[in-house]
Write a protein that holds these residues in place. Sequence first.
Motif, PDB file in Angstrom:
ATOM      1  N   LYS A 208       0.840  -1.196   0.000  1.00 54.65           N
ATOM      2  CA  LYS A 208       0.000   0.000   0.000  1.00 54.65           C
ATOM      3  C   LYS A 208       0.877   1.249   0.000  1.00 54.65           C
ATOM      4  N   ALA A 209       0.277   2.345  -0.412  1.00 51.87           N
ATOM      5  CA  ALA A 209       1.032   3.594  -0.533  1.00 51.87           C
ATOM      6  C   ALA A 209       1.648   4.012   0.794  1.00 51.87           C
ATOM      7  N   ASN A 210       0.888   3.854   1.897  1.00 53.08           N
ATOM      8  CA  ASN A 210       1.440   4.282   3.192  1.00 53.08           C
ATOM      9  C   ASN A 210       2.613   3.401   3.625  1.00 53.08           C
ATOM     10  N   ASP A 211       2.600   2.103   3.242  1.00 58.73           N
ATOM     11  CA  ASP A 211       3.734   1.226   3.557  1.00 58.73           C
ATOM     12  C   ASP A 211       4.957   1.602   2.726  1.00 58.73           C
ATOM     13  N   ILE A 213       5.643   4.577   1.645  1.00 55.76           N
ATOM     14  CA  ILE A 213       6.172   5.820   2.211  1.00 55.76           C
ATOM     15  C   ILE A 213       6.929   5.534   3.506  1.00 55.76           C
ATOM     16  N   ALA A 214       6.340   4.688   4.364  1.00 59.12           N
ATOM     17  CA  ALA A 214       6.953   4.390   5.661  1.00 59.12           C
ATOM     18  C   ALA A 214       8.278   3.650   5.521  1.00 59.12           C
TER      19      ALA A 214
END
Length: 369
Positions: A208-211, A213-214
């Motif tokens: 996912k996009a947030n993963d 980024i993280a």
Amino acid sequence: MPATDYQSSSPSSLTQFGRSILSFRREQEDLLSLKWIGKLLDCFLVCQEEFKAILYSHKRQASRSPLDRMVSDYFERSVKALDVCNAIRDGVEQIRLWQKLLEIVLYALDHERSIGEGQFRRAKKALIDLSISMLDDNKDSNVAQRNRSFGRNNGGREKDHSHGNSHGNNNYQHQSLGHFRSLSWSVSRTWSAARQLQAIGNNINPPKANDLIATNGLAMSVYVMNSVLLFVMWALVAAIPCQDRGLQVHFTIPRSYTWAIPLLALHDRILEESKKRERKNACGLLREIQQIEKSVRQMSELADSAQFPLTEEKEVEVRQRVQEVSKVCDALKDGLDPLERQVREVFHRIVRSRTEGLDSLGSRPNNAE
């Protein structure tokens, strides 16, 4: 931000896998051959080393959430591939036994002198044993026995020939059939290649996009390696005989990823091969297995139609077929040993990479070997 925007974050060393496959995808005549499988395993080993290097150079980040969980999941997933390697090793041994029977046919008929009825009898017995041993391991043994009489002209003649055989030939017949029937896989009898592939492929989803980024894009590296692992194990099961083969594995790889294009193209090509009428009931899609089956079929038809003494025309045909059998034997002789060594290396590399990776991340279980 869409996940596809981060596909460039996947390290170039891992996307090299896609380019490597693309480079030999053009060699369509080699698809699913021993040579092709060898190239595939070479690609996997390169990816495995590159992935290990990526984790080592990002140890601090890899030991933090959420990347630590992703890496740990990959290592546990890779352990499931070890059983596949064991089953493939046994499949290679099975093919080696077929090779030995094919060589008996070759030795019986590959003579400079005229080919006689006794040589044909010996070759025919080896062909019968080979046909039986190539039947699906899950089929009832009575079906295998009935296939002894599939030849057009061997109904009563087989019995007559058996009475005229030497003690050595009878002993060979007994030992070879007994060996094939007693052959067992090193994995348990309830083990299933299809279920194992499903277990390897469970929950492999694009990050996912947030993963992304993280993890600064490193989540994509784990996803690529998971996909590579699944594809390579799936291709091995497709090609090599193993217990409860099944190819219906769902690959959740978006075609928008550049590295995925050649991988998915090969996946589609292998599926197409498996759906061909003559391959649907095959014990493996390996090109050399197809050549063995063709040789057995042609030589059996030739043996059934032979009348002695052979005419000059028929003897020329026999020698042509024998030359084809010789080429198949040579391909097996040259390819099986290197393949077995590569599968063994993949097995040990997976074990070593997992151990070193977990040690490096400080997350190795206390009871791990």
